[in-house]
Design a protein around this motif. Structure first.
Motif, PDB file in Angstrom:
ATOM      1  N   GLY A  90       6.443  -9.083  -1.391  1.00  0.00           N
ATOM      2  CA  GLY A  90       7.302  -8.344  -2.306  1.00  0.00           C
ATOM      3  C   GLY A  90       6.900  -6.900  -2.538  1.00  0.00           C
ATOM      4  N   MET A  91       5.855  -6.450  -1.844  1.00  0.00           N
ATOM      5  CA  MET A  91       5.416  -5.069  -2.050  1.00  0.00           C
ATOM      6  C   MET A  91       5.998  -4.139  -0.981  1.00  0.00           C
ATOM      7  N   ALA A  92       6.120  -2.880  -1.349  1.00  0.00           N
ATOM      8  CA  ALA A  92       6.554  -1.870  -0.394  1.00  0.00           C
ATOM      9  C   ALA A  92       5.414  -1.599   0.586  1.00  0.00           C
ATOM     10  N   ALA A  93       5.751  -1.076   1.756  1.00  0.00           N
ATOM     11  CA  ALA A  93       4.778  -0.913   2.831  1.00  0.00           C
ATOM     12  C   ALA A  93       3.533  -0.136   2.413  1.00  0.00           C
ATOM     13  N   ARG A  94       3.729   0.965   1.710  1.00  0.00           N
ATOM     14  CA  ARG A  94       2.587   1.787   1.341  1.00  0.00           C
ATOM     15  C   ARG A  94       1.673   1.056   0.358  1.00  0.00           C
ATOM     16  N   GLU A  95       2.311   0.354  -0.612  1.00  0.00           N
ATOM     17  CA  GLU A  95       1.551  -0.424  -1.596  1.00  0.00           C
ATOM     18  C   GLU A  95       0.743  -1.525  -0.929  1.00  0.00           C
ATOM     19  N   ARG A  96       1.351  -2.173   0.068  1.00  0.00           N
ATOM     20  CA  ARG A  96       0.676  -3.247   0.799  1.00  0.00           C
ATOM     21  C   ARG A  96      -0.606  -2.738   1.403  1.00  0.00           C
ATOM     22  N   SER A  97      -0.488  -1.615   2.067  1.00  0.00           N
ATOM     23  CA  SER A  97      -1.629  -1.036   2.744  1.00  0.00           C
ATOM     24  C   SER A  97      -2.710  -0.636   1.738  1.00  0.00           C
ATOM     25  N   GLU A  98      -2.283  -0.060   0.616  1.00  0.00           N
ATOM     26  CA  GLU A  98      -3.239   0.360  -0.419  1.00  0.00           C
ATOM     27  C   GLU A  98      -3.979  -0.832  -1.018  1.00  0.00           C
ATOM     28  N   MET A 136      -4.572  -3.698   0.364  1.00  0.00           N
ATOM     29  CA  MET A 136      -5.503  -4.287   1.318  1.00  0.00           C
ATOM     30  C   MET A 136      -6.687  -3.358   1.598  1.00  0.00           C
ATOM     31  N   ASP A 137      -6.466  -2.056   1.529  1.00  0.00           N
ATOM     32  CA  ASP A 137      -7.586  -1.103   1.630  1.00  0.00           C
ATOM     33  C   ASP A 137      -8.569  -1.365   0.494  1.00  0.00           C
ATOM     34  N   LEU A 138      -8.001  -1.526  -0.686  1.00  0.00           N
ATOM     35  CA  LEU A 138      -8.811  -1.777  -1.873  1.00  0.00           C
ATOM     36  C   LEU A 138      -9.574  -3.098  -1.747  1.00  0.00           C
ATOM     37  N   THR A 139      -8.859  -4.131  -1.338  1.00  0.00           N
ATOM     38  CA  THR A 139      -9.480  -5.448  -1.154  1.00  0.00           C
ATOM     39  C   THR A 139     -10.626  -5.360  -0.154  1.00  0.00           C
ATOM     40  N   SER A 140     -10.372  -4.643   0.901  1.00  0.00           N
ATOM     41  CA  SER A 140     -11.357  -4.493   1.960  1.00  0.00           C
ATOM     42  C   SER A 140     -12.617  -3.776   1.454  1.00  0.00           C
ATOM     43  N   THR A 141     -12.415  -2.707   0.693  1.00  0.00           N
ATOM     44  CA  THR A 141     -13.537  -1.955   0.131  1.00  0.00           C
ATOM     45  C   THR A 141     -14.355  -2.824  -0.822  1.00  0.00           C
ATOM     46  N   ILE A 142     -13.654  -3.552  -1.689  1.00  0.00           N
ATOM     47  CA  ILE A 142     -14.336  -4.398  -2.668  1.00  0.00           C
ATOM     48  C   ILE A 142     -15.092  -5.534  -1.968  1.00  0.00           C
ATOM     49  N   ASP A 160       1.404  -5.478  10.292  1.00  0.00           N
ATOM     50  CA  ASP A 160       0.688  -4.207  10.103  1.00  0.00           C
ATOM     51  C   ASP A 160      -0.506  -4.404   9.183  1.00  0.00           C
ATOM     52  N   VAL A 161      -0.277  -5.181   8.131  1.00  0.00           N
ATOM     53  CA  VAL A 161      -1.365  -5.469   7.190  1.00  0.00           C
ATOM     54  C   VAL A 161      -2.453  -6.269   7.913  1.00  0.00           C
ATOM     55  N   VAL A 162      -2.027  -7.249   8.682  1.00  0.00           N
ATOM     56  CA  VAL A 162      -2.984  -8.100   9.398  1.00  0.00           C
ATOM     57  C   VAL A 162      -3.810  -7.277  10.377  1.00  0.00           C
ATOM     58  N   PHE A 163      -3.136  -6.566  11.254  1.00  0.00           N
ATOM     59  CA  PHE A 163      -3.866  -5.832  12.297  1.00  0.00           C
ATOM     60  C   PHE A 163      -4.608  -4.615  11.741  1.00  0.00           C
ATOM     61  N   GLY A 164      -4.125  -4.112  10.623  1.00  0.00           N
ATOM     62  CA  GLY A 164      -4.780  -2.953  10.040  1.00  0.00           C
ATOM     63  C   GLY A 164      -5.963  -3.284   9.142  1.00  0.00           C
ATOM     64  N   HIS A 165      -6.045  -4.524   8.663  1.00  0.00           N
ATOM     65  CA  HIS A 165      -7.065  -4.813   7.655  1.00  0.00           C
ATOM     66  C   HIS A 165      -7.986  -5.994   7.950  1.00  0.00           C
ATOM     67  N   ALA A 166      -7.480  -6.980   8.685  1.00  0.00           N
ATOM     68  CA  ALA A 166      -8.328  -8.150   8.953  1.00  0.00           C
ATOM     69  C   ALA A 166      -9.406  -7.789   9.964  1.00  0.00           C
ATOM     70  N   GLU A 167     -10.587  -8.377   9.783  1.00  0.00           N
ATOM     71  CA  GLU A 167     -11.623  -8.186  10.796  1.00  0.00           C
ATOM     72  C   GLU A 167     -11.507  -9.254  11.868  1.00  0.00           C
ATOM     73  N   ARG A 168     -11.045 -10.420  11.439  1.00  0.00           N
ATOM     74  CA  ARG A 168     -10.753 -11.491  12.388  1.00  0.00           C
ATOM     75  C   ARG A 168      -9.449 -12.146  11.982  1.00  0.00           C
ATOM     76  N   VAL A 169      -8.790 -12.739  12.949  1.00  0.00           N
ATOM     77  CA  VAL A 169      -7.484 -13.352  12.718  1.00  0.00           C
ATOM     78  C   VAL A 169      -7.481 -14.754  13.336  1.00  0.00           C
ATOM     79  N   GLY A 174      -0.062   0.923  10.940  1.00  0.00           N
ATOM     80  CA  GLY A 174       0.380   1.836   9.887  1.00  0.00           C
ATOM     81  C   GLY A 174       1.858   2.155   9.930  1.00  0.00           C
ATOM     82  N   VAL A 175       2.548   1.720  10.976  1.00  0.00           N
ATOM     83  CA  VAL A 175       3.980   1.973  11.042  1.00  0.00           C
ATOM     84  C   VAL A 175       4.688   0.691  10.665  1.00  0.00           C
TER      85      VAL A 175
END
Ligand code: ADP
Ligand code: MG
Length: 258
Positions: A174-182, A184-190, A206-215, A254-255
């Motif tokens: 339910g989140m917009a693309a930019r929010e999703r990325s933000e 997950m960036d935050l989750t990743s940092t924490i 995009d979220v998966v490939f941009g943020h997961a270390e393993r899938v 990111g696209v």
């Protein structure tokens, strides 16, 4: 020691095999995504790790301890946290109060209601809000928050339980693309800073490939592939399983689709 070890989990609902011989490991500080088509068994696996569902076979180990038949509340005390959508009643409280409630609940759970933790609730809540970038909104009512900010508060609430392992079932739905990325960036940092292992399910490639270390790729209850985002992106069987959704796999990081 491995944080989470999932061994040969199986679960059927009547005639439907929702999970079949599912095994994987998750280390501290790691972000692991479970992907797969609708009905693949992602939530089923998730709920067996969280304790909401009991497996027919197999085992779940946390820090080497067998928690396969441990109740969700006890798992929570052992460090298995999950994000929940902020409940309607919580919308009547302000942001900091919501986090303070979670801290209070955690203190009770761990038997420390009268410990100094209780006195620190406001400070601790502010500290958690700072970590998710919401300290400025501490005194705002939750009902007035933008959707992406609600998700940040949910994350702060989950962190109040001091999890070693954080379970997030479709956190960015339910989140917009930019929010999703933000988010997950935050989750990743924490996850990285606190050494928390994160297991998440996600539709958005995009979220998966941009943020997961393993899938891990689940199809009809079975793991058909596991690897780095790059390995998964180029995996033939995965591409076939996602046939018709090929562009999702090819889209550069990111696209997002509009
Ligand atoms: P996903 O999260 O990947 O979409 P689920 O784990 O929710 O998949 O579902 C996997 C399969 O198990 C589906 O066929 C679903 O209909 C079935 N299923 C899940 N939960 C239940 C349940 N509580 N009772 C009956 N069938 C269920
Ligand atoms: Mg699901």
């Amino acid at each position: 020691m491995t944080l989470l070890s999932v061994q040969h989990l199986a679960k059927s609902f009547g005639g439907v095999t929702a999970a079949r011989d599912v095994s994987f490991l998750l280390e501290r500080g790691e972000l692991l995504a479970i992907i797969g088509p609708n009905g693949a068994g992602k939530s089923t696996v998730f709920n067996m790790v969280g304790g909401q569902l009991r497996p027919d076979r197999g085992a779940v180990l946390l820090d080497g301890q067998d928690i396969t038949n441990t109740a969700p509340q006890k798992r929570f005390r052992l460090g298995v946290g999950r994000t929940f959508q902020v409940a309607q009643t919580f919308l009547s409280m302000n942001v900091a109060e919501n986090v303070q409630m979670a801290l209070l609940s955690h203190a009770k759970e761990t038997g420390g209601l009268w410990s100094p933790v209780r006195m620190r609730h406001r400070d601790e809540a502010m500290n958690l809000l700072k970590q998710v970038g919401m300290e400025e909104a501490a005194d705002n009512p939750c009902s007035a928050l933008a959707y992406g900010d609600v998700k940040r508060v949910e994350l702060a609430i989950a962190l109040a339980g001091q999890p070693k392992l954080l379970l997030m079932d479709e956190p960015t739905a339910g989140m917009a693309a930019r929010e999703r990325s933000e988010l997950m960036d935050l989750t990743s940092t924490i996850a990285d800073t606190k050494g928390i292992g994160v297991l998440f399910t996600e539709h958005d490639m995009d979220v998966v490939f941009g943020h997961a270390e393993r899938v891990i790729v689940l199809v009809r209850g079975q793991i058909i592939a596991a690897g780095t985002p790059d390995e998964i992106r180029h995996h033939d069987e995965v591409r076939r399983a996602y046939l018709g959704d090929d562009h999702a796999l090819d889209r550069p990081k990111g696209v997002s689709p509009s």
